[in-house]
Design a protein around this motif. Structure first.
Motif, PDB file in Angstrom:
ATOM      1  N   ALA A   1      -1.931  -3.048  -8.002  1.00 44.27           N
ATOM      2  CA  ALA A   1      -0.852  -1.173  -7.003  1.00 44.27           C
ATOM      3  C   ALA A   1      -2.396  -1.000  -6.789  1.00 44.27           C
ATOM      4  O   ALA A   1      -3.675  -0.812  -8.085  1.00 44.27           O
ATOM      5  N   LYS A   2      -1.963   0.262  -5.591  1.00 41.79           N
ATOM      6  CA  LYS A   2      -3.367   0.889  -5.096  1.00 41.79           C
ATOM      7  C   LYS A   2      -3.230   3.268  -5.099  1.00 41.79           C
ATOM      8  O   LYS A   2      -4.093   3.298  -5.860  1.00 41.79           O
ATOM      9  N   ASN A   3      -1.618   2.630  -5.696  1.00 43.91           N
ATOM     10  CA  ASN A   3      -1.122   4.353  -6.488  1.00 43.91           C
ATOM     11  C   ASN A   3      -0.673   3.776  -7.434  1.00 43.91           C
ATOM     12  O   ASN A   3       0.305   3.687  -7.596  1.00 43.91           O
ATOM     13  N   VAL A   4      -1.120   4.676  -8.685  1.00 45.57           N
ATOM     14  CA  VAL A   4      -0.420   4.850 -10.043  1.00 45.57           C
ATOM     15  C   VAL A   4       0.112   5.986 -10.318  1.00 45.57           C
ATOM     16  O   VAL A   4      -1.723   7.214 -10.912  1.00 45.57           O
ATOM     17  N   ALA A   5       1.030   6.875 -10.784  1.00 44.57           N
ATOM     18  CA  ALA A   5       0.929   8.008 -11.401  1.00 44.57           C
ATOM     19  C   ALA A   5       1.275   7.838 -12.688  1.00 44.57           C
ATOM     20  O   ALA A   5       2.469   6.695 -13.337  1.00 44.57           O
ATOM     21  N   VAL A   6       1.036   8.217 -13.662  1.00 40.92           N
ATOM     22  CA  VAL A   6       1.654   7.912 -15.269  1.00 40.92           C
ATOM     23  C   VAL A   6       1.857   9.297 -16.425  1.00 40.92           C
ATOM     24  O   VAL A   6       1.669  10.817 -16.211  1.00 40.92           O
ATOM     25  N   ILE A   7       3.019   8.489 -16.303  1.00 40.00           N
ATOM     26  CA  ILE A   7       4.149  10.710 -16.817  1.00 40.00           C
ATOM     27  C   ILE A   7       4.775   9.931 -18.022  1.00 40.00           C
ATOM     28  O   ILE A   7       5.142   9.080 -19.024  1.00 40.00           O
ATOM     29  N   ASP A   8       3.597  10.152 -19.848  1.00 38.96           N
ATOM     30  CA  ASP A   8       4.251  10.219 -20.919  1.00 38.96           C
ATOM     31  C   ASP A   8       3.324  11.190 -21.408  1.00 38.96           C
ATOM     32  O   ASP A   8       2.170  11.293 -21.859  1.00 38.96           O
ATOM     33  N   HIS A   9       4.192  11.350 -22.580  1.00 35.87           N
ATOM     34  CA  HIS A   9       3.568  12.965 -23.473  1.00 35.87           C
ATOM     35  C   HIS A   9       3.062  11.992 -24.448  1.00 35.87           C
ATOM     36  O   HIS A   9       2.236  13.039 -25.611  1.00 35.87           O
ATOM     37  N   HIS A  10       3.055  11.295 -25.173  1.00 36.25           N
ATOM     38  CA  HIS A  10       1.646  10.131 -25.608  1.00 36.25           C
ATOM     39  C   HIS A  10       0.258  10.537 -25.800  1.00 36.25           C
ATOM     40  O   HIS A  10      -0.683  11.164 -26.463  1.00 36.25           O
ATOM     41  N   ARG A  11       0.280  11.347 -24.136  1.00 35.03           N
ATOM     42  CA  ARG A  11      -1.304  11.094 -24.298  1.00 35.03           C
ATOM     43  C   ARG A  11      -1.372  12.917 -23.776  1.00 35.03           C
ATOM     44  O   ARG A  11      -0.665  13.257 -22.777  1.00 35.03           O
ATOM     45  N   LYS A  12      -2.426  13.096 -24.213  1.00 34.75           N
ATOM     46  CA  LYS A  12      -3.041  14.298 -23.260  1.00 34.75           C
ATOM     47  C   LYS A  12      -2.827  14.338 -21.380  1.00 34.75           C
ATOM     48  O   LYS A  12      -4.038  13.874 -20.857  1.00 34.75           O
ATOM     49  N   ALA A  13      -2.264  15.484 -20.926  1.00 35.43           N
ATOM     50  CA  ALA A  13      -2.336  15.530 -19.230  1.00 35.43           C
ATOM     51  C   ALA A  13      -3.118  15.975 -18.826  1.00 35.43           C
ATOM     52  O   ALA A  13      -4.319  16.502 -19.475  1.00 35.43           O
TER      53      ALA A  13
ATOM     54  N   SER B   1       1.305  -1.759   0.378  1.00 32.48           N
ATOM     55  CA  SER B   1      -0.518  -0.278   0.351  1.00 32.48           C
ATOM     56  C   SER B   1       0.711   1.133   0.138  1.00 32.48           C
ATOM     57  O   SER B   1       0.403   2.229  -0.801  1.00 32.48           O
ATOM     58  N   PRO B   2       1.613   1.260   0.967  1.00 31.51           N
ATOM     59  CA  PRO B   2       3.167   3.151   0.869  1.00 31.51           C
ATOM     60  C   PRO B   2       3.640   2.655  -0.794  1.00 31.51           C
ATOM     61  O   PRO B   2       4.056   4.087  -0.256  1.00 31.51           O
ATOM     62  N   SER B   3       3.470   2.418  -1.247  1.00 34.94           N
ATOM     63  CA  SER B   3       4.023   1.772  -2.290  1.00 34.94           C
ATOM     64  C   SER B   3       3.786   2.911  -3.597  1.00 34.94           C
ATOM     65  O   SER B   3       2.276   2.692  -4.033  1.00 34.94           O
ATOM     66  N   LEU B   4       3.892   3.626  -4.586  1.00 36.43           N
ATOM     67  CA  LEU B   4       3.773   4.336  -5.333  1.00 36.43           C
ATOM     68  C   LEU B   4       4.329   3.856  -7.340  1.00 36.43           C
ATOM     69  O   LEU B   4       5.483   3.316  -7.038  1.00 36.43           O
ATOM     70  N   VAL B   5       3.126   3.317  -7.892  1.00 34.54           N
ATOM     71  CA  VAL B   5       4.308   2.873  -9.412  1.00 34.54           C
ATOM     72  C   VAL B   5       4.008   3.478  -9.890  1.00 34.54           C
ATOM     73  O   VAL B   5       2.665   4.642 -10.917  1.00 34.54           O
ATOM     74  N   VAL B   6       4.745   4.251 -11.489  1.00 29.49           N
ATOM     75  CA  VAL B   6       4.771   5.331 -12.268  1.00 29.49           C
ATOM     76  C   VAL B   6       5.338   4.755 -13.507  1.00 29.49           C
ATOM     77  O   VAL B   6       6.596   3.481 -13.406  1.00 29.49           O
ATOM     78  N   VAL B   7       4.452   4.896 -14.293  1.00 24.12           N
ATOM     79  CA  VAL B   7       4.103   4.253 -15.665  1.00 24.12           C
ATOM     80  C   VAL B   7       4.981   5.506 -16.870  1.00 24.12           C
ATOM     81  O   VAL B   7       4.355   6.468 -16.484  1.00 24.12           O
ATOM     82  N   VAL B   8       6.193   5.094 -17.168  1.00 28.70           N
ATOM     83  CA  VAL B   8       6.843   6.665 -17.941  1.00 28.70           C
ATOM     84  C   VAL B   8       6.727   5.628 -19.494  1.00 28.70           C
ATOM     85  O   VAL B   8       7.011   4.979 -19.764  1.00 28.70           O
ATOM     86  N   TYR B   9       6.490   6.897 -20.434  1.00 25.57           N
ATOM     87  CA  TYR B   9       6.490   6.481 -21.558  1.00 25.57           C
ATOM     88  C   TYR B   9       5.822   5.770 -22.312  1.00 25.57           C
ATOM     89  O   TYR B   9       5.587   5.027 -23.476  1.00 25.57           O
ATOM     90  N   VAL B  10       4.149   5.440 -21.664  1.00 21.71           N
ATOM     91  CA  VAL B  10       3.348   5.102 -21.931  1.00 21.71           C
ATOM     92  C   VAL B  10       2.295   4.497 -21.434  1.00 21.71           C
ATOM     93  O   VAL B  10       1.994   5.165 -20.168  1.00 21.71           O
ATOM     94  N   ASN B  11       0.968   4.417 -22.024  1.00 20.50           N
ATOM     95  CA  ASN B  11      -0.295   4.872 -21.449  1.00 20.50           C
ATOM     96  C   ASN B  11      -0.974   3.732 -21.228  1.00 20.50           C
ATOM     97  O   ASN B  11      -2.044   3.423 -21.015  1.00 20.50           O
ATOM     98  N   ARG B  12      -0.574   2.902 -22.234  1.00 21.08           N
ATOM     99  CA  ARG B  12      -1.395   1.511 -22.436  1.00 21.08           C
ATOM    100  C   ARG B  12      -0.734   0.592 -20.789  1.00 21.08           C
ATOM    101  O   ARG B  12       0.225   0.149 -21.345  1.00 21.08           O
ATOM    102  N   ALA B  13      -1.623  -0.486 -20.241  1.00 15.01           N
ATOM    103  CA  ALA B  13      -1.700  -1.181 -19.293  1.00 15.01           C
ATOM    104  C   ALA B  13      -0.688  -2.137 -20.293  1.00 15.01           C
ATOM    105  O   ALA B  13       0.111  -3.293 -18.989  1.00 15.01           O
ATOM    106  N   SER B  14      -1.957  -2.928 -20.814  1.00 17.06           N
ATOM    107  CA  SER B  14      -0.842  -3.784 -21.235  1.00 17.06           C
ATOM    108  C   SER B  14       0.569  -4.160 -21.828  1.00 17.06           C
ATOM    109  O   SER B  14       0.348  -4.964 -22.280  1.00 17.06           O
ATOM    110  N   ILE B  15       0.965  -3.188 -22.777  1.00 20.85           N
ATOM    111  CA  ILE B  15       1.746  -2.935 -23.056  1.00 20.85           C
ATOM    112  C   ILE B  15       3.262  -3.103 -22.262  1.00 20.85           C
ATOM    113  O   ILE B  15       4.081  -2.594 -22.508  1.00 20.85           O
ATOM    114  N   THR B  16       2.359  -2.692 -20.553  1.00 19.50           N
ATOM    115  CA  THR B  16       3.484  -2.357 -19.709  1.00 19.50           C
ATOM    116  C   THR B  16       4.666  -3.746 -19.771  1.00 19.50           C
ATOM    117  O   THR B  16       4.323  -4.740 -19.918  1.00 19.50           O
ATOM    118  N   THR B  17       5.473  -3.727 -18.972  1.00 20.87           N
ATOM    119  CA  THR B  17       6.703  -4.138 -18.446  1.00 20.87           C
ATOM    120  C   THR B  17       6.274  -5.713 -17.436  1.00 20.87           C
ATOM    121  O   THR B  17       6.669  -6.806 -17.386  1.00 20.87           O
TER     122      THR B  17
END
Length: 463
Positions: A451-463, A427-443
């Motif tokens: 994960a309960k806490n997720v942040a997405v940083i990707d220039h391909h999507r509108k913030a 729970s106290p962990s933060l998952v940060v997804v970078v350079y992609v916004n589709r869960a299916s193609i992440t590592t």
């Protein structure tokens, strides 16, 4: 026509001169020759002669007036025959007037409406009395004279038509129609969408009490502006408003150079963050649904151009742009936005105990570089961070780059396999997804499911 009067005056003057000369000759002859040689033996003849000489000018004057009346009557009869016998009554009922002019554009006759309204026209030229009607006579070089022109006389508007072959101008009083048209135009509805470009970004980094103060100042500024220009305003979101106004109010706002933009910007003069506001207007049609669409499209364009500006969407016409639509404004706003987001993300990272970073499969230099950037941010916040991937999920060149830059021990510290990451995440962990916004193609898609806490940083999507 006035040449006729001028000629009559000359004739009268000649007759009077002849009369004076004859009387002078008679008196001189009497004094020189005496009574026995006088042509007239009695003063009676003198009085008869003087009487005749007095009658001649009167006759000349009468003849001139009669000639003038005949000339005017001739023109009037021609107009009556052309337009109908009941022209006078019809023109009076329709608040229309007639003017007759000669070849020198001198006004020689006018209908009663001009006299009744205190408009002096007789004896003046068209150019002198009605300067806006010159275009009727400026049709040289193949130019075609306009069908109608407008002339304002004594605060009333007249539409004027020319009958060139008859030397006639027809005046139609359209003051009431013109006033109704102007009233309808001034009261036409105009919709506006107002967006505070970076208010939500400010909310992420400002202290609660400071944000409340900022938001209150902005709200008051917008309320004062709407009251000044008679705009009905409604807050629809935390950072956006909807407004309705008349065309007359919009014109005043436009003539005031949309001062609301500067008013909001001034609120941040003593702060590190620059506040900007965008306005989108929809106008030119009575349909409310269409006006709403026009305003919404205008605010979207304002945002795409960098914000801090006004876009006016005219129905059936081109969009108009006011304010900072240049690259400088866009760059300034992007710099402010990036600073706000960076500060917000850094504060967010500090609230978690550990950071797990995901990239897309077949990770390239861009993805690995973005992940390493998040590691650096986490280290600055004194939080442990690892990149979750298996070696086969990284491109060969990117894999070689990692081995070249980092030792095995460093790679062991900054990277983690999918299986181990799934075991450790909590729970106290933060998952940060970078350079992609589709869960299916992440590592590690499985991590995103738990994960309960997720942040997405990707220039391909509108913030």
């Amino acid at each position: 026509m006035f040449d006729l009067i001028k000629g009559s005056k000359i004739r009268w003057l000649i007759i009077y001169i002849i009369e004076i000369v004859l009387v002078g000759v008679y008196i001189a002859a009497n004094r020189t020759l005496g009574d026995e040689y006088s042509f007239f033996k009695s003063d009676t003849f003198v009085f008869i002669l003087l009487g005749l000489l007095m009658i001649l000018p009167m006759y000349a004057g009468f003849f001139s007036v009669r000639s003038f009346e005949k000339a005017v009557r001739k023109n009037y009869i021609t107009i009556t025959n052309t337009l109908g016998a009941d022209i006078s009554e019809a023109y009076s009922f329709g608040e229309m007037g007639l003017i007759i002019y000669n070849d020198k554009r001198e006004i020689i006759w006018s209908s009663n409406i001009f006299t009744e309204r205190g408009i002096k026209v007789l004896g003046l030229t068209i150019d002198q009395r009605f300067p806006n009607l010159k275009a009727f006579f400026e049709n040289g070089d193949g130019k075609q004279a306009p069908e109608t022109l407008r002339e304002k006389v004594n605060q009333r508007i007249y539409e004027v038509m020319q009958l060139a072959e008859l030397n006639v101008l027809i005046f139609k009083d359209i003051s009431e129609v013109d006033n109704l048209y102007k009233l309808r135009k001034d009261e036409a509805p105009v919709f506006t969408m107002i967006l505070l470009d970076n208010l939500l970004d400010v909310a992420n980094i400002a202290a609660d009490d400071e944000y409340v103060q900022i938001e209150a100042l902005i709200r008051k500024t917008i309320a004062d502006w709407s009251k000044e220009f008679n705009v009905v305003i409604k807050k629809i979101k935390e950072d956006s408003y909807f407004g309705i106004m008349s065309e007359e109010s919009y014109v005043k706002i436009r003539d005031g150079e949309f001062k609301i933009i500067n008013d909001v910007s001034k609120l941040s003069s003593h702060r590190d963050i620059v506040f900007t506001i965008s306005l989108g207007f929809g106008r030119g049609i009575q349909n409310f649904s269409k006006l709403s669409e026009l305003a919404a499209a205008a605010i979207d364009v304002a945002q795409s151009r960098g914000g801090g500006q006004v876009v006016v969407n005219n129905f059936g016409g081109r969009m108009e742009f006011f304010g900072g639509a240049g690259t400088e404004v866009k760059m300034r706003r992007n710099a402010v936005r990036n600073k706000v987001l960076a500060q917000s993300f850094f504060a967010h990272v500090q609230t978690y105990q550990s950071i797990y970073i995901l990239v897309h499969t077949e990770a390239d230099f861009d993805a690995i570089g973005a992940a390493l950037g998040i590691v650096a941010i986490a280290n600055a916040a004194n939080r442990p961070a690892v990149i979750v991937y298996d070696e086969k999920q990284v491109e060969v060149k990117a894999r070689m780059m990692l081995k070249e830059l980092f030792s095995k021990n460093e790679l062991h510290i900054y990277s983690l396999s999918r299986a181990k990451a799934i075991e450790r995440i909590n729970s106290p962990s933060l998952v940060v997804v970078v350079y992609v916004n589709r869960a299916s193609i992440t590592t590690a898609p499985k991590i995103l499911e738990i994960a309960k806490n997720v942040a997405v940083i990707d220039h391909h999507r509108k913030a």
